[in-house]
Enzyme design. Structure first.
Site, PDB file in Angstrom:
ATOM      1  N   SER A 135      42.134  50.674 -45.626  1.00 52.17           N
ATOM      2  CA  SER A 135      42.993  52.032 -45.767  1.00 52.17           C
ATOM      3  C   SER A 135      43.237  52.285 -47.038  1.00 52.17           C
ATOM      4  O   SER A 135      44.033  51.310 -47.517  1.00 52.17           O
ATOM      5  CB  SER A 135      44.003  52.079 -44.794  1.00 52.17           C
ATOM      6  OG  SER A 135      44.563  53.287 -44.693  1.00 52.17           O
ATOM      7  N   LYS A 161      38.663  53.853 -44.834  1.00 50.56           N
ATOM      8  CA  LYS A 161      39.523  55.023 -44.562  1.00 50.56           C
ATOM      9  C   LYS A 161      40.275  55.548 -45.782  1.00 50.56           C
ATOM     10  O   LYS A 161      40.770  54.861 -46.514  1.00 50.56           O
ATOM     11  CB  LYS A 161      40.631  54.508 -43.455  1.00 50.56           C
ATOM     12  CG  LYS A 161      41.612  55.347 -43.129  1.00 50.56           C
ATOM     13  CD  LYS A 161      42.391  55.198 -41.913  1.00 50.56           C
ATOM     14  CE  LYS A 161      43.804  54.816 -41.966  1.00 50.56           C
ATOM     15  NZ  LYS A 161      44.359  54.543 -40.696  1.00 50.56           N
ATOM     16  N   LYS A 163      42.841  58.775 -46.835  1.00 51.81           N
ATOM     17  CA  LYS A 163      43.862  59.529 -46.437  1.00 51.81           C
ATOM     18  C   LYS A 163      43.544  61.226 -47.076  1.00 51.81           C
ATOM     19  O   LYS A 163      43.080  61.446 -48.059  1.00 51.81           O
ATOM     20  CB  LYS A 163      45.219  59.078 -47.062  1.00 51.81           C
ATOM     21  CG  LYS A 163      45.618  57.920 -46.433  1.00 51.81           C
ATOM     22  CD  LYS A 163      46.090  57.866 -44.989  1.00 51.81           C
ATOM     23  CE  LYS A 163      46.506  56.692 -44.650  1.00 51.81           C
ATOM     24  NZ  LYS A 163      46.995  56.842 -43.072  1.00 51.81           N
ATOM     25  N   ASP A 189      42.072  59.936 -42.587  1.00 49.12           N
ATOM     26  CA  ASP A 189      43.199  59.772 -41.687  1.00 49.12           C
ATOM     27  C   ASP A 189      44.116  61.169 -42.263  1.00 49.12           C
ATOM     28  O   ASP A 189      44.628  61.030 -43.554  1.00 49.12           O
ATOM     29  CB  ASP A 189      44.092  58.524 -41.894  1.00 49.12           C
ATOM     30  CG  ASP A 189      45.238  58.433 -40.958  1.00 49.12           C
ATOM     31  OD1 ASP A 189      45.859  57.437 -40.854  1.00 49.12           O
ATOM     32  OD2 ASP A 189      45.638  59.599 -40.371  1.00 49.12           O
ATOM     33  N   GLU A 214      41.316  61.011 -38.102  1.00 45.44           N
ATOM     34  CA  GLU A 214      42.581  60.521 -37.233  1.00 45.44           C
ATOM     35  C   GLU A 214      43.629  61.445 -37.585  1.00 45.44           C
ATOM     36  O   GLU A 214      43.816  61.997 -38.818  1.00 45.44           O
ATOM     37  CB  GLU A 214      42.661  59.051 -38.024  1.00 45.44           C
ATOM     38  CG  GLU A 214      43.830  58.212 -37.308  1.00 45.44           C
ATOM     39  CD  GLU A 214      44.074  57.052 -37.982  1.00 45.44           C
ATOM     40  OE1 GLU A 214      43.341  56.665 -38.892  1.00 45.44           O
ATOM     41  OE2 GLU A 214      45.137  56.409 -37.672  1.00 45.44           O
ATOM     42  N   ASP A 239      46.459  58.598 -33.393  1.00 45.89           N
ATOM     43  CA  ASP A 239      47.096  57.403 -33.579  1.00 45.89           C
ATOM     44  C   ASP A 239      48.682  57.752 -33.432  1.00 45.89           C
ATOM     45  O   ASP A 239      49.075  57.493 -32.066  1.00 45.89           O
ATOM     46  CB  ASP A 239      47.175  57.161 -35.335  1.00 45.89           C
ATOM     47  CG  ASP A 239      48.097  56.198 -36.082  1.00 45.89           C
ATOM     48  OD1 ASP A 239      48.126  56.135 -37.199  1.00 45.89           O
ATOM     49  OD2 ASP A 239      48.918  55.710 -35.231  1.00 45.89           O
ATOM     50  N   LYS A 263      48.201  50.615 -32.191  1.00 48.68           N
ATOM     51  CA  LYS A 263      48.948  49.825 -33.189  1.00 48.68           C
ATOM     52  C   LYS A 263      49.777  49.321 -32.215  1.00 48.68           C
ATOM     53  O   LYS A 263      50.829  49.872 -31.343  1.00 48.68           O
ATOM     54  CB  LYS A 263      49.639  50.777 -34.088  1.00 48.68           C
ATOM     55  CG  LYS A 263      48.884  51.440 -35.084  1.00 48.68           C
ATOM     56  CD  LYS A 263      49.562  52.216 -36.340  1.00 48.68           C
ATOM     57  CE  LYS A 263      48.783  52.731 -37.348  1.00 48.68           C
ATOM     58  NZ  LYS A 263      49.275  53.534 -38.229  1.00 48.68           N
ATOM     59  N   GLY A 291      47.030  49.559 -38.859  1.00 47.85           N
ATOM     60  CA  GLY A 291      47.950  48.959 -39.617  1.00 47.85           C
ATOM     61  C   GLY A 291      49.019  49.726 -40.054  1.00 47.85           C
ATOM     62  O   GLY A 291      48.857  51.013 -40.145  1.00 47.85           O
TER      63      GLY A 291
HETATM   64  O1  LIG Z   1      47.985  48.604 -43.053  1.00 52.91           O
HETATM   65  C1  LIG Z   1      47.153  49.249 -43.548  1.00 52.91           C
HETATM   66  O2  LIG Z   1      46.275  48.837 -44.239  1.00 52.91           O
HETATM   67  C2  LIG Z   1      47.034  50.599 -42.853  1.00 52.91           C
HETATM   68  C3  LIG Z   1      48.196  51.529 -43.331  1.00 52.91           C
HETATM   69  C4  LIG Z   1      48.102  52.873 -42.876  1.00 52.91           C
HETATM   70  O3  LIG Z   1      46.939  53.392 -43.020  1.00 52.91           O
HETATM   71  C5  LIG Z   1      49.042  53.662 -42.385  1.00 52.91           C
HETATM   72  C6  LIG Z   1      50.372  52.893 -42.497  1.00 52.91           C
HETATM   73  C7  LIG Z   1      51.582  53.591 -42.028  1.00 52.91           C
HETATM   74  C8  LIG Z   1      51.351  54.890 -41.621  1.00 52.91           C
HETATM   75  C9  LIG Z   1      50.313  55.564 -42.070  1.00 52.91           C
HETATM   76  O4  LIG Z   1      50.684  56.263 -43.234  1.00 52.91           O
HETATM   77  C10 LIG Z   1      48.887  54.894 -41.957  1.00 52.91           C
HETATM   78  C11 LIG Z   1      48.227  55.235 -40.745  1.00 52.91           C
HETATM   79  O5  LIG Z   1      48.442  56.224 -39.988  1.00 52.91           O
HETATM   80  O6  LIG Z   1      47.326  54.515 -40.337  1.00 52.91           O
HETATM   81 MG   LIG Z   2      46.772  56.750 -38.724  1.00 51.12          MG
END
Ligand SMILES: O=C(O)CCC(=O)C1=CC=C[C@@H](O)[C@@H]1C(=O)O
Ligand SMILES: [Mg+2]
Length: 368
Positions: A135, A161, A163, A189, A214, A239, A263, A291
């Site tokens: 991500s 992924k 953002k 995402d 996402e 999510d 998660k 994550g």
């Molecule tokens: O832990 C990772 O590598 C993914 C982190 C990540 O994408 C996210 C972490 C926490 C909240 C969000 O910002 C985002 C998610 O939505 O998945």
């Molecule tokens: Mg997410």
């Protein structure tokens, strides 16, 4: 299972590079390392609540409060038959899933260690290795994003992924597709940054064949997502909207999504994660493990849960070195092959705690 003692270590670890999403930028991760003790073994997990209620309603302090006031006193006087008993005993606690998950997951690790089996096996996992993705936060420039994507593709990550948020979306997706083509498994995402008023922008993304988008709409919505999914070719993945088995059931029935990001912390622990996994399998909805910028302890739990059969899409379970100069586990989470993480066979999470690194980043500790 009798839990003899619980320990909370509050840590703050600097991220190797800051991570920006539509709701903010993280430069260091504060979290709680949970240790539960019983019959000569220690189970570890991570409470993944953030230091502000930006991802869900919880914060580290709210999770500590709920755990201290409502979970631990009852837990220390209760005999559990299996880790599944935890979510039954504490089902009366509304939401506060990360507070519950941090302790429940540690109990699962303890249970697996007491029975001499890996956490993956205790959960019913059937994979010896998992495909993993990465991500990437919102980068200041397109070139910066493309450089990061290139690096992770070279490491063989099986899903990229990125953002997005209004104004930083179509251009970025287009640039990645133009530079790297349409064969790379690319997703976006949005972290709830859009509304149905942004339909035309979101429809523009269809041409770039994302494997999913996402959480485009509100964090607590499944109705507008069902309307949006009918307008988009791109599969919607939920999510933040999915906090429970019931949320998943309703979202699937409404057609609000075609994929779910599971998660462990968001859904209240490993037992609930398994139940959502099983429902999705029954309904033909693939899942993957998201994550929360975890340390190696939380990452180890993600690896175990991703070994369940319907986790058919690579998760955001990248190697330790993507996040941390030094992790609190040994060995680090590494790619055993390009884009692959081997599922530990050792008892429990299969990684040892590095107390020296815990001590280095320790803010406070409390034993119950
Ligand atoms: O832990 C990772 O590598 C993914 C982190 C990540 O994408 C996210 C972490 C926490 C909240 C969000 O910002 C985002 C998610 O939505 O998945
Ligand atoms: Mg997410």
């Amino acid at each position: 299972m009798k839990i003899e003692k619980v320990k909370f270590d509050r840590l703050k670890m600097p991220l190797l590079s800051s991570f920006q999403t539509s709701f903010g930028t993280v430069t260091a991760r504060e979290f709680v390392l949970v240790s539960v003790f019983g019959e000569g073994h220690v189970g570890y997990a991570e409470c993944v609540a953030m230091d502000a209620p930006v991802y869900n309603e919880e914060t580290i302090d709210s999770a500590l409060h709920v755990a201290e006031q409502f979970i631990i006193p009852k837990l220390l006087e209760t005999e559990l038959d299996t880790p599944e008993d935890f979510s039954t005993i504490f089902s009366w606690i509304r939401k506060n899933n990360m507070a519950k998950s941090g302790i429940e997951s540690a109990i699962w690790d303890l249970y697996a260690k007491q029975n001499g089996i890996s956490l993956s096996k205790a959960l019913g996992g059937n994979k010896e290795e998992i495909e993993v993705g990465v991500s990437i936060g919102i980068e200041p420039t397109v070139e910066g994003l493309l450089k990061k994507v290139e690096g992770f593709l070279e490491e063989g990550y099986k899903k990229i992924k990125i953002k997005i948020k209004p104004g930083v979306d179509v251009e970025r997706v287009k640039a990645v597709r133009e530079r790297f083509g349409y064969d790379i498994p690319l997703m976006a995402d949005a972290n709830s940054a859009y509304t149905l008023a942004d339909l035309e922008t979101l429809k523009q993304l269809d041409q770039y064949k994302l494997i999913m988008i996402e959480q485009p709409l509100a964090h607590d919505d499944i109705v507008d997502h069902s309307k949006l999914q009918r307008e988009l070719e791109t599969p919607i993945c939920l999510d933040e909207s999915i906090h429970s088995l019931e949320d998943a059931r309703k979202a699937i029935e409404l057609g609000s999504c075609k994929i779910i990001n599971i998660k462990i912390g968001r859904v209240g622990g490993l037992t609930q994660a398994k139940k959502i996994h099983d429902l999705c399998q029954e309904k033909g909805i693939p899942v993957w493990c998201g994550g929360m910028l975890e340390s190696g302890i939380g990452r180890a739990h993600n690896i175990a849960v991703a070994s369940l059969s319907n986790f058919t899409i690579p998760g955001d379970t990248s190697a330790s070195k993507k996040y941390w100069a030094e992790d609190i586990i040994e060995p680090d989470v590494v790619l055993s092959k390009p884009g692959i993480v081997t599922v530990p066979k050792e008892p429990g999470i299969g990684y040892k705690l590095r107390q020296d690194v815990v001590d280095k980043y320790l803010l406070s500790s409390k034993v119950y």
